[in-house]
Design a protein around this motif. Structure first.
Motif, PDB file in Angstrom:
ATOM      1  N   ALA A  53       0.854  -1.190   0.000  1.00  0.00           N
ATOM      2  CA  ALA A  53       0.000   0.000   0.000  1.00  0.00           C
ATOM      3  C   ALA A  53       0.891   1.242   0.000  1.00  0.00           C
ATOM      4  O   ALA A  53       1.933   1.269   0.644  1.00  0.00           O
ATOM      5  N   ALA A  54       0.469   2.233  -0.749  1.00  0.00           N
ATOM      6  CA  ALA A  54       1.314   3.416  -0.954  1.00  0.00           C
ATOM      7  C   ALA A  54       1.743   4.048   0.369  1.00  0.00           C
ATOM      8  O   ALA A  54       2.892   4.437   0.529  1.00  0.00           O
ATOM      9  N   GLY A  55       0.813   4.142   1.327  1.00  0.00           N
ATOM     10  CA  GLY A  55       1.122   4.783   2.600  1.00  0.00           C
ATOM     11  C   GLY A  55       2.242   4.071   3.331  1.00  0.00           C
ATOM     12  O   GLY A  55       3.228   4.693   3.748  1.00  0.00           O
ATOM     13  N   LEU A  56       2.150   2.766   3.457  1.00  0.00           N
ATOM     14  CA  LEU A  56       3.159   2.003   4.175  1.00  0.00           C
ATOM     15  C   LEU A  56       4.495   2.053   3.423  1.00  0.00           C
ATOM     16  O   LEU A  56       5.553   2.209   4.031  1.00  0.00           O
ATOM     17  N   ALA A  57       4.437   1.955   2.102  1.00  0.00           N
ATOM     18  CA  ALA A  57       5.664   1.993   1.298  1.00  0.00           C
ATOM     19  C   ALA A  57       6.384   3.329   1.508  1.00  0.00           C
ATOM     20  O   ALA A  57       7.589   3.364   1.743  1.00  0.00           O
ATOM     21  N   ARG A  58       5.626   4.406   1.468  1.00  0.00           N
ATOM     22  CA  ARG A  58       6.217   5.740   1.628  1.00  0.00           C
ATOM     23  C   ARG A  58       6.858   5.877   3.008  1.00  0.00           C
ATOM     24  O   ARG A  58       7.956   6.397   3.152  1.00  0.00           O
ATOM     25  N   CYS A  59       6.180   5.349   4.021  1.00  0.00           N
ATOM     26  CA  CYS A  59       6.693   5.496   5.377  1.00  0.00           C
ATOM     27  C   CYS A  59       7.907   4.602   5.627  1.00  0.00           C
ATOM     28  O   CYS A  59       8.820   4.972   6.354  1.00  0.00           O
ATOM     29  N   LEU A  60       7.914   3.413   5.017  1.00  0.00           N
ATOM     30  CA  LEU A  60       9.083   2.546   5.172  1.00  0.00           C
ATOM     31  C   LEU A  60      10.296   3.182   4.513  1.00  0.00           C
ATOM     32  O   LEU A  60      11.420   3.050   4.967  1.00  0.00           O
ATOM     33  N   GLU A  61      10.041   3.902   3.447  1.00  0.00           N
ATOM     34  CA  GLU A  61      11.115   4.551   2.710  1.00  0.00           C
ATOM     35  C   GLU A  61      11.787   5.643   3.545  1.00  0.00           C
ATOM     36  O   GLU A  61      12.962   5.926   3.373  1.00  0.00           O
ATOM     37  N   LEU A  62      11.006   6.224   4.462  1.00  0.00           N
ATOM     38  CA  LEU A  62      11.546   7.303   5.288  1.00  0.00           C
ATOM     39  C   LEU A  62      12.482   6.788   6.393  1.00  0.00           C
ATOM     40  O   LEU A  62      13.236   7.552   6.969  1.00  0.00           O
ATOM     41  N   LEU A  63      12.398   5.458   6.680  1.00  0.00           N
ATOM     42  CA  LEU A  63      13.266   4.919   7.728  1.00  0.00           C
ATOM     43  C   LEU A  63      14.696   4.813   7.204  1.00  0.00           C
ATOM     44  O   LEU A  63      14.919   4.766   5.996  1.00  0.00           O
ATOM     45  N   THR A  64      15.654   4.741   8.126  1.00  0.00           N
ATOM     46  CA  THR A  64      17.010   4.431   7.676  1.00  0.00           C
ATOM     47  C   THR A  64      17.047   2.961   7.266  1.00  0.00           C
ATOM     48  O   THR A  64      16.217   2.165   7.716  1.00  0.00           O
ATOM     49  N   ALA A  65      18.017   2.604   6.431  1.00  0.00           N
ATOM     50  CA  ALA A  65      18.121   1.213   5.970  1.00  0.00           C
ATOM     51  C   ALA A  65      18.259   0.272   7.163  1.00  0.00           C
ATOM     52  O   ALA A  65      17.689  -0.820   7.173  1.00  0.00           O
ATOM     53  N   ASP A  66      18.995   0.702   8.191  1.00  0.00           N
ATOM     54  CA  ASP A  66      19.197  -0.150   9.370  1.00  0.00           C
ATOM     55  C   ASP A  66      17.894  -0.361  10.134  1.00  0.00           C
ATOM     56  O   ASP A  66      17.594  -1.465  10.580  1.00  0.00           O
ATOM     57  N   GLN A  67      17.156   0.726  10.285  1.00  0.00           N
ATOM     58  CA  GLN A  67      15.876   0.606  11.004  1.00  0.00           C
ATOM     59  C   GLN A  67      14.947  -0.343  10.266  1.00  0.00           C
ATOM     60  O   GLN A  67      14.302  -1.199  10.862  1.00  0.00           O
ATOM     61  N   ARG A  68      14.894  -0.171   8.953  1.00  0.00           N
ATOM     62  CA  ARG A  68      14.000  -0.994   8.151  1.00  0.00           C
ATOM     63  C   ARG A  68      14.405  -2.464   8.233  1.00  0.00           C
ATOM     64  O   ARG A  68      13.593  -3.348   8.402  1.00  0.00           O
ATOM     65  N   ARG A  69      15.734  -2.679   8.160  1.00  0.00           N
ATOM     66  CA  ARG A  69      16.222  -4.056   8.194  1.00  0.00           C
ATOM     67  C   ARG A  69      15.959  -4.688   9.560  1.00  0.00           C
ATOM     68  O   ARG A  69      15.594  -5.846   9.665  1.00  0.00           O
ATOM     69  N   GLY A  70      16.120  -3.897  10.611  1.00  0.00           N
ATOM     70  CA  GLY A  70      15.883  -4.415  11.961  1.00  0.00           C
ATOM     71  C   GLY A  70      14.434  -4.858  12.128  1.00  0.00           C
ATOM     72  O   GLY A  70      14.152  -5.964  12.593  1.00  0.00           O
ATOM     73  N   ILE A  71      13.517  -3.994  11.708  1.00  0.00           N
ATOM     74  CA  ILE A  71      12.086  -4.311  11.827  1.00  0.00           C
ATOM     75  C   ILE A  71      11.748  -5.536  10.992  1.00  0.00           C
ATOM     76  O   ILE A  71      11.035  -6.436  11.422  1.00  0.00           O
ATOM     77  N   GLN A  72      12.326  -5.571   9.808  1.00  0.00           N
ATOM     78  CA  GLN A  72      12.015  -6.670   8.912  1.00  0.00           C
ATOM     79  C   GLN A  72      12.568  -8.007   9.414  1.00  0.00           C
ATOM     80  O   GLN A  72      11.897  -9.029   9.353  1.00  0.00           O
ATOM     81  N   LEU A  73      13.811  -7.997   9.938  1.00  0.00           N
ATOM     82  CA  LEU A  73      14.375  -9.250  10.457  1.00  0.00           C
ATOM     83  C   LEU A  73      13.553  -9.755  11.634  1.00  0.00           C
ATOM     84  O   LEU A  73      13.419 -10.960  11.841  1.00  0.00           O
ATOM     85  N   ALA A  74      12.983  -8.835  12.401  1.00  0.00           N
ATOM     86  CA  ALA A  74      12.140  -9.245  13.517  1.00  0.00           C
ATOM     87  C   ALA A  74      10.777  -9.703  13.006  1.00  0.00           C
ATOM     88  O   ALA A  74      10.343 -10.826  13.259  1.00  0.00           O
ATOM     89  N   PHE A  75      10.138  -8.846  12.247  1.00  0.00           N
ATOM     90  CA  PHE A  75       8.737  -9.090  11.882  1.00  0.00           C
ATOM     91  C   PHE A  75       8.590 -10.176  10.812  1.00  0.00           C
ATOM     92  O   PHE A  75       7.764 -11.066  10.929  1.00  0.00           O
TER      93      PHE A  75
END
Lengths: 198, 230
Positions: free
Chosen positions: A139-161
């Motif tokens: 969904a555009a909203g989630l994609a846009r917001c994930l893009e605003l995170l740093t790569a490390d933050q995004r990777r951390g959330i993703q490895l957990a979730f």
């Protein structure tokens, strides 16, 4: 066997993406009336997606399929408690699946104290979030917001979730200090919420 | 431990949903989530935010054995499903006859206005005491029925939502009210608990389909005393 590491995103429109939420809702309501055919239809529409999610967390096919069984038996038992008012049948199904998978992990004694075998860990470079953003499946909203995170933050959330890793396991995979990992995730979640609420 | 700081609760809810809250802390939070409605709501909000990410994973087709096992387990616990699925035509016919009998019986009971197990617990009335809805409950607080007994105020494009109104704490939704006829629904453990603890019920005016937030968003139109069944 380790599941697909997320590198081969095929831009297909899978059944669950096209399945109307209203249709899922109708099938859950029919399950509440003990209509076994509805359970089968629900299974046909969602099982492959739920298995992908559960397998990614559990990493063992047999255990993941056993968990998937539990998920659908649980859906059958709890269908009457589903609240259509909230209008979130897909999220409801996934949350049952994820909680079952996390319970199964716990039973397997894979927790903060016991690391899983290093070879079965996901490739830390694989960035499901980034790839699904690019593939336009999110969904555009989630994609846009994930893009605003740093790569490390995004990777951390993703490895957990997505991969079901603990803080300690994420530290292991990325070679970062535990405190750093915790702070990536904490700040990432906070930014995500702030962005999505805007 | 008592969870009060909303930021702390929200951070825990987020880590619960992404799965990094583990071990005893996870189990403890699970209990809070089931007991405290406002915590459960935060968990749901995080699920709604993040779960779309989980269904971008490439689907993995389960082996046929998975469905067979589900079918076995589901049949083992629901005999009517087993009858329906019977291969032999005679058994299927018997099942159909039995279902028709049950449906006919149910219809007759409904026509007679007799519902075993349901007791009125509240009557919701307009300002002039003209009753609009009767709320009924079964003895073990698992089924709730709302019966329209008088005309509801004209509110096109809006829904009437019923709430358990505790003395302290947030109202808990008990679902929508019918404009005519009756609606019957199951209560989950949270709703049953809230209803037991609430001395009153209330009706609010909401967008079609009910409050989008889980808390009343429109004006509270009516409040009624809640009696205990029996």
């Amino acid at each position: 066997m380790p599941p697909d590491d997320g590198h081969c995103f095929v831009p297909v429109s899978a059944p669950l993406q096209t399945a109307d939420e209203a249709e899922l809702e109708r099938l859950i309501a029919a399950c509440a009336r003990r209509d076994a055919r509805a359970l089968r239809q629900l299974y046909d529409l969602t099982a492959a997606h739920l298995l992908a999610c559960v397998l990614r967390i559990l990493r063992r096919r047999a255990l993941a399929e056993e968990t998937l069984q539990d998920v659908f038996v649980s859906v059958w038992q709890r269908a009457a408690q589903y609240e259509p008012r909230r209008g979130r049948p897909r999220a409801w199904l996934f949350s049952i699946a994820r909680n079952r998978a996390i319970d199964a992990l716990r039973r397997e004694r894979i927790n903060d104290d016991v690391d899983v075998h290093a070879e079965s860990l996901p490739d830390p470079a694989s960035d499901v979030a980034a790839e699904s953003m690019m593939s336009g499946r999110l969904a555009a909203g989630l994609a846009r917001c994930l893009e605003l995170l740093t790569a490390d933050q995004r990777r951390g959330i993703q490895l957990a979730f997505i991969d079901g890793l603990s803080h300690a396991e994420i530290a292991n995979v990325t070679g970062e200090a535990l405190g750093t990992v915790k702070s990536w995730i904490r700040r990432g979640l906070l930014s995500l919420r702030q962005c999505l609420e805007r | 431990m008592k969870l009060q700081n909303p930021e702390v609760i929200d951070a825990l809810a987020a880590e619960y949903v992404i799965g990094t809250l583990r071990g005893p802390a996870r189990r403890r939070f699970d209990r809070y989530r089931a007991r405290e409605w406002h915590i459960g709501r935060r968990v749901i909000a995080w699920e709604d935010r993040l779960i779309p990410l989980a269904y971008t994973l490439p689907p993995v087709t389960p082996s046929p054995e998975v469905w067979r096992a589900i079918e076995r387990r589901v049949r083992a616990e629901s005999p009517p499903a087993r009858q329906l699925a019977a291969r032999r035509p005679l058994r299927a016919l018997a099942a159909v006859v039995a279902i028709c009998a049950v449906l006919a019986g149910g219809f007759l009971l409904w026509r007679a206005g007799f519902a075993p197990g349901f007791e009125p617990i509240a009557t919701i009335a307009a300002g002039d005491a003209r009753p609009i809805w009767q709320i009924e409950l079964d003895a073990d607080f698992t089924r709730l029925r709302a019966v329209s007994i008088g005309a509801a105020p004209e509110q096109p494009g809006r829904s009437f939502e019923l709430w358990a109104l505790p003395d302290d704490g947030a109202p808990v939704s008990l679902g929508l009210l019918p404009v005519s006829g009756r609606l019957e629904r199951s209560l989950d453990a949270d709703q049953a608990r809230a209803l037991r603890a609430a001395p009153r019920v209330a009706v609010s005016l909401e967008p079609v389909g009910g409050s989008p937030t889980g808390a009343p968003t429109g004006p509270v139109l009516f409040v009624a005393e809640r009696r205990l069944p029996g």
